[in-house]
Design a protein around this motif. Structure first.
Motif, PDB file in Angstrom:
ATOM      1  N   ASP A 246       0.831  -1.212   0.000  1.00 11.25           N
ATOM      2  CA  ASP A 246       0.000   0.000   0.000  1.00 11.25           C
ATOM      3  C   ASP A 246       0.863   1.259   0.000  1.00 11.25           C
ATOM      4  O   ASP A 246       0.488   2.277  -0.603  1.00 11.25           O
ATOM      5  N   ASP A 247       2.018   1.178   0.656  1.00  9.22           N
ATOM      6  CA  ASP A 247       2.937   2.322   0.635  1.00  9.22           C
ATOM      7  C   ASP A 247       3.460   2.556  -0.781  1.00  9.22           C
ATOM      8  O   ASP A 247       3.621   3.702  -1.207  1.00  9.22           O
ATOM      9  N   LEU A 248       3.728   1.480  -1.506  1.00 10.18           N
ATOM     10  CA  LEU A 248       4.139   1.621  -2.898  1.00 10.18           C
ATOM     11  C   LEU A 248       3.052   2.316  -3.707  1.00 10.18           C
ATOM     12  O   LEU A 248       3.322   3.263  -4.454  1.00 10.18           O
ATOM     13  N   GLY A 249       1.820   1.850  -3.547  1.00  9.30           N
ATOM     14  CA  GLY A 249       0.716   2.452  -4.284  1.00  9.30           C
ATOM     15  C   GLY A 249       0.529   3.921  -3.949  1.00  9.30           C
ATOM     16  O   GLY A 249       0.306   4.752  -4.847  1.00  9.30           O
ATOM     17  N   ASP A 250       0.633   4.265  -2.668  1.00  7.43           N
ATOM     18  CA  ASP A 250       0.497   5.666  -2.254  1.00  7.43           C
ATOM     19  C   ASP A 250       1.609   6.523  -2.856  1.00  7.43           C
ATOM     20  O   ASP A 250       1.376   7.659  -3.291  1.00  7.43           O
ATOM     21  N   ASN A 251       2.830   5.969  -2.870  1.00  4.72           N
ATOM     22  CA  ASN A 251       3.955   6.722  -3.418  1.00  4.72           C
ATOM     23  C   ASN A 251       3.781   6.965  -4.914  1.00  4.72           C
ATOM     24  O   ASN A 251       4.041   8.070  -5.416  1.00  4.72           O
ATOM     25  N   LEU A 252       3.353   5.959  -5.647  1.00  4.28           N
ATOM     26  CA  LEU A 252       3.138   6.114  -7.084  1.00  4.28           C
ATOM     27  C   LEU A 252       2.161   7.256  -7.368  1.00  4.28           C
ATOM     28  O   LEU A 252       2.413   8.123  -8.212  1.00  4.28           O
ATOM     29  N   LYS A 253       1.056   7.258  -6.656  1.00  4.18           N
ATOM     30  CA  LYS A 253       0.054   8.314  -6.868  1.00  4.18           C
ATOM     31  C   LYS A 253       0.568   9.679  -6.436  1.00  4.18           C
ATOM     32  O   LYS A 253       0.314  10.695  -7.085  1.00  4.18           O
ATOM     33  N   ASP A 254       1.321   9.700  -5.344  1.00  4.58           N
ATOM     34  CA  ASP A 254       1.864  10.967  -4.859  1.00  4.58           C
ATOM     35  C   ASP A 254       2.858  11.563  -5.849  1.00  4.58           C
ATOM     36  O   ASP A 254       2.857  12.780  -6.087  1.00  4.58           O
TER      37      ASP A 254
END
Length: 336
Positions: A246-254
């Motif tokens: 989920d941290d990966l996904g959040d970083n991609l969007k950020d």
């Protein structure tokens, strides 16, 4: 089923997101494996071209590292300009897309080591700028002459603390940005359509990416795509990817929201002895990249999936002791 879905999309003139999404393999070891006699086998146990096996598992993109004056060492050498061009031609003939990865070294460049090529040792900074431009231009020109237009070109590999130490360390961002821009400019002169990628490790670490790319922006570094590595195996709690996905996904969007750039997981891998876990992780990573808004998530590339441990001693391939791909590789076929 996948072929049926692709045909259906074509018939209905639907957006072919499944086909434009890069499903990749970094295959720098492949020619050495072949040269040393390693045999690849498909799922049925039939000996076959390793690159063809990857293609049959949904791989549509190859990533090729290139070094300046590498040794002949089996594991840490090769990947010269000539070898890179030959592999790129071979992949393109099979209908694959190409990413070129400049390490700006004679061997591995990563967060632990960013050694400048031996031929550049002793050069002052103005000369290093010329060196980066000339080397990048040389390799890109050789590719162009061979009929290859890379879709993506990395300027530096996992440059969390910079590249070409000590001049290009992040302790001196103005110089690092100048080195990056020499690579960028050389790529664009030869191949304006190629997208330049800047690449960091630990793709789940949003704060680190913000700090780095804020500095890149402040110092005028030029690029088109943000590349990320994601290896749950090397993180705390390995190999449980569920703790960091989920941290990966959040970083991609950020990253997309903050910098307006496209993003791509250019390195990923999981333990070869846990193929189900790696399969599940790969599905999850592809899902996170696809969830990036406005189709700015470009794809996912497995690092050396064919680099079997029996040959490479590398524990994160997707190949078994029997010379066949593991279940992990099915994740590229089973995701849309």
């Amino acid at each position: 089923m996948k072929k049926l879905l692709i045909a259906l999309m074509a018939a209905l003139a639907l957006p072919a997101g499944a086909e434009t999404f890069a499903k990749g393999a970094d295959i720098g070891w492949l020619p050495q494996m072949e040269a040393t006699g390693y045999k690849f086998y498909d799922k049925q146990g039939k000996q076959q071209d390793g690159l063809q096996i990857l293609k049959d598992h949904g791989i549509n993109t190859v990533r090729l590292r290139t070094w300046l004056n590498p040794s002949d060492d089996r594991a840490s050498g090769h990947n010269s300009k000539d070898e890179t061009v030959a592999m790129a031609v071979r992949a393109q003939k099979m209908g694959m897309r190409v990413m070129i990865n400049f390490h700006y070294s004679d061997s591995w460049a990563d967060p632990q080591q960013q050694r400048k090529p031996a031929a550049w040792v002793g050069h002052d900074f103005p000369q290093l700028l010329k060196d980066v431009y000339a080397h990048t231009y040389d390799v890109m020109s050789a590719l162009k002459q061979a009929g290859v237009t890379p879709e993506w070109v990395q300027v530096g590999n996992e440059t969390r603390t910079g590249m070409i130490y000590p001049e290009g360390h992040t302790d001196n961002w103005p110089q690092l940005a100048q080195l990056i821009n020499q690579g960028y400019d050389a790529v664009k002169v030869v191949s304006p359509a190629s997208k330049v990628v800047l690449h960091l490790d630990r793709g789940n670490d949003k704060q680190w990416f913000r700090t780095w790319f804020d500095n890149a922006t402040a110092n005028g570094a030029k690029y088109d795509v943000i590349g990320l590595s994601y290896y749950p195996y090397w993180l705390d709690g390995r190999p449980d990817y569920t703790l960091s996905i989920d941290d990966l996904g959040d970083n991609l969007k950020d990253l997309v929201a903050r910098y307006g750039k496209e993003v791509m997981v250019v390195e990923v891998g999981g333990e070869d002895k846990q193929p189900q876990n790696t399969y599940d992780m790969l599905l999850a990573v592809q899902r996170k990249v696809r969830e990036v808004p406005n189709h700015k998530g470009l794809g996912v590339i497995y690092w050396e999936p064919q680099g079997a441990r029996s040959w490479s001693h590398y524990e994160l391939s997707a190949w078994g002791d029997d010379g066949r791909p593991t279940k992990a590789m099915d994740a590229f076929l089973d995701s849309l």
